[in-house]
Design a protein around this motif. Structure first.
Motif, PDB file in Angstrom:
ATOM      1  N   UNK A 175     -11.622  -5.104  -4.553  1.00  0.00           N
ATOM      2  CA  UNK A 175     -10.485  -6.030  -4.551  1.00  0.00           C
ATOM      3  C   UNK A 175      -9.230  -5.353  -4.003  1.00  0.00           C
ATOM      4  N   UNK A 176      -9.032  -4.079  -4.322  1.00  0.00           N
ATOM      5  CA  UNK A 176      -7.887  -3.343  -3.775  1.00  0.00           C
ATOM      6  C   UNK A 176      -7.938  -3.324  -2.246  1.00  0.00           C
ATOM      7  N   UNK A 177      -9.147  -3.175  -1.707  1.00  0.00           N
ATOM      8  CA  UNK A 177      -9.292  -3.111  -0.255  1.00  0.00           C
ATOM      9  C   UNK A 177      -9.075  -4.474   0.404  1.00  0.00           C
ATOM     10  N   UNK A 210      -4.867   9.727  11.640  1.00  0.00           N
ATOM     11  CA  UNK A 210      -3.528  10.322  11.494  1.00  0.00           C
ATOM     12  C   UNK A 210      -3.013  10.261  10.056  1.00  0.00           C
ATOM     13  N   UNK A 211      -3.374   9.206   9.329  1.00  0.00           N
ATOM     14  CA  UNK A 211      -2.952   9.055   7.937  1.00  0.00           C
ATOM     15  C   UNK A 211      -3.389  10.259   7.104  1.00  0.00           C
ATOM     16  N   UNK A 212      -4.610  10.763   7.386  1.00  0.00           N
ATOM     17  CA  UNK A 212      -5.135  11.896   6.620  1.00  0.00           C
ATOM     18  C   UNK A 212      -4.416  13.198   6.942  1.00  0.00           C
ATOM     19  N   UNK A 213      -3.783  13.255   8.117  1.00  0.00           N
ATOM     20  CA  UNK A 213      -3.107  14.472   8.547  1.00  0.00           C
ATOM     21  C   UNK A 213      -1.607  14.431   8.263  1.00  0.00           C
ATOM     22  N   UNK A 225      -3.350   1.164   1.543  1.00  0.00           N
ATOM     23  CA  UNK A 225      -2.811   1.933   2.677  1.00  0.00           C
ATOM     24  C   UNK A 225      -3.918   2.697   3.400  1.00  0.00           C
ATOM     25  N   UNK A 226      -4.725   3.419   2.627  1.00  0.00           N
ATOM     26  CA  UNK A 226      -5.786   4.237   3.230  1.00  0.00           C
ATOM     27  C   UNK A 226      -6.773   3.362   3.994  1.00  0.00           C
TER      28      UNK A 226
END
Length: 486
Positions: free
Chosen positions: A252-254, A58-61, A221-222
């Motif tokens: 590291x971001x992930x 849903x994040x991608x949409x 976020x992603x």
């Protein structure tokens, strides 16, 4: 008369008519077109999700404008903004506009319809026209067993700009991929296409803390929302042909703020990519020596156009023989949750020093996985053979015998190969012709030898498999080989 006639100049009548037309288009036509397009896109998404192992999230949409606002007003970003304002003594409105600019630059504009109806077909067409494609999977059950709710991250070595298209094409039956694209891709029209793929732009050499925080939060976020991503741990194209040490930024971001007890699992899939002929080999070798191409955008477009015209004027079989094989192998999965459990840690509770220590350990494990599944192709094998004895001359039969000996050595060392996968005579013949065509080898009186003037490029190809001969620590004791999934 009830209504008196009104006389208007022609130009005023045209202006009023134009306004009326614009109103009708905006209020009636545009909403109708949007409704039709939205229905069509939703049908495509439903159809695609039925066939994907990892569904479109849903994040991608979500509308891009909503994601930009969400990123711009994310609490950690706002904290960084306050620090930026205080440090530079600037108006908060100016800093907020700067944040929005970064967010607009980073957030993609993923379009499932464009991705599968256009970009996938384009990638498939280009890859098939350039190369003979091989695909291998270290453990199919391992990949099929990935939790559908997990965030999947493909970690890959980076040999060519074709990597983007090749992996997007080959992974399209399982998932959509979100790449981090460099500033080189911010070209008119091309950047819109890349955004539609779900890719996001990255200023790789930026040291601006505010920009880095916005980028970090988007990646976080992603990842948290389950978006499937593709990452090049090396940070850029290889300049020597060998695997470069990993850069820890994206990993590291992930993992920063990742709660292994509450958040969805992050499953990393090592991906090894190799080519018999890398289109940018000399360019990358020069870049490694500090020699940068000074070609303008117009010159670059002219060069690409010329290449396309010349390449596609040849018969299909001849085109493929010009570049040989392109191969992608998918390795054994690595679960972030399993890694954390094994080491008794939770990333969200670690301080910066400890977090980087464990992130580096995970990165090393992933790089070993990439090295294990990096395809062993005919051109790198032949390059290794001739580099070992630069002054030697080999007949075609001798080349075949020596290459098969190299393969036996690789199998003994645990490489994911089988004796049946030794290059056939016809394959060796084509590879000798390919390397001679590009000047890496010289042929005289039926014997082949290394062209000393092109040794640097031959070394570049040999380096892609050199780790197997230099000593490695990522041997699979089961030596199960790679299942051909082409």
């Amino acid at each position: 008369m009830l209504f008196d006639p009104v006389t208007l100049p022609l130009w005023q009548l045209l202006v009023l008519a134009g306004i009326a037309v614009i109103f009708l288009i905006e209020k009636l036509f545009v909403p109708s077109v949007r409704w039709v397009l939205r229905r069509k896109v939703n049908r495509v998404i439903t159809e695609i999700n039925e066939h994907l192992q990892i569904e479109i999230r849903p994040f991608q949409l979500t509308k891009r404008r909503v994601l930009i606002d969400r990123l711009a007003f994310d609490p950690p970003v706002l904290e960084a903004l306050e620090a930026h304002v205080n440090e530079h003594q600037m108006p908060r409105e100016v800093a907020q506009e700067e944040v929005r600019k970064y967010a607009k630059e980073i957030v993609p504009a993923f379009n499932a319809f464009v991705y599968y109806r256009f970009i996938y077909r384009l990638c498939r067409f280009v890859c098939r026209q350039l190369y003979r494609i091989r695909v291998g999977v270290a453990d199919e059950n391992d990949i099929r067993g990935i939790d559908k709710d997990a965030t999947v991250v493909f970690v890959m070595n980076h040999r060519s700009n074709v990597d983007y298209m090749l992996v997007a094409y080959l992974a399209s039956r399982q998932t959509t991929l979100s790449y981090a694209a460099g500033e080189w891709a911010k070209v008119f029209l091309l950047q819109s296409l890349i955004r539609a793929m779900g890719a996001f732009f990255v200023r790789r050499n930026s040291r601006n803390p505010l920009y880095r925080k916005v980028l970090e939060r988007y990646v976080h976020m992603a990842t948290r929302e389950g978006v499937c991503q593709a990452v090049f741990p090396e940070g850029g194209l290889t300049k020597t042909g060998a695997l470069a040490p990993p850069k820890l930024g994206f990993l590291d971001y992930m993992l920063r703020g990742y709660d292994t007890h509450k958040d969805r699992d992050i499953v990393f899939i090592p991906v090894g990519i190799n080519y018999d002929k890398v289109l940018e080999d000399q360019v990358q070798i020069n870049a490694g020596k500090g020699i940068r191409a000074s070609r303008s955008l117009a010159g670059w477009v002219l060069s690409v156009t010329k290449f396309i015209a010349v390449h596609f004027s040849k018969p299909k079989t001849e085109r493929r023989d010009l570049f040989g094989y392109a191969s992608v192998n998918f390795g054994h999965t690595v679960s972030a949750q399993a890694f954390a459990r094994h080491h008794g840690i939770n990333f969200v509770n670690l301080d910066k020093e400890k977090r980087f220590e464990y992130t580096a350990m995970l990165a090393e494990k992933l790089m070993n996985g990439i090295g294990y599944v990096t395809p062993i192709l005919p051109a790198p094998l032949l390059a290794e053979l001739f580099i070992r004895d630069p002054g030697a001359k080999f007949s075609e039969n001798q080349v075949i015998i020596e290459v098969h000996k190299l393969v036996d050595t690789l199998i003994e060392k645990g490489a994911p190969m089988r004796a049946a996968e030794k290059p056939a005579r016809r394959t060796v013949e084509k590879t000798l012709a390919l390397m001679s065509h590009y000047g890496l080898l010289k042929r005289s009186d039926g014997y082949y030898s290394l062209n000393a003037e092109r040794r640097e490029i031959a070394e570049y190809y040999a380096q892609s498999i050199r780790h197997w001969f230099d000593g490695i620590d990522h041997i699979d004791p089961n030596n199960r080989g790679l299942a051909d999934a082409a």
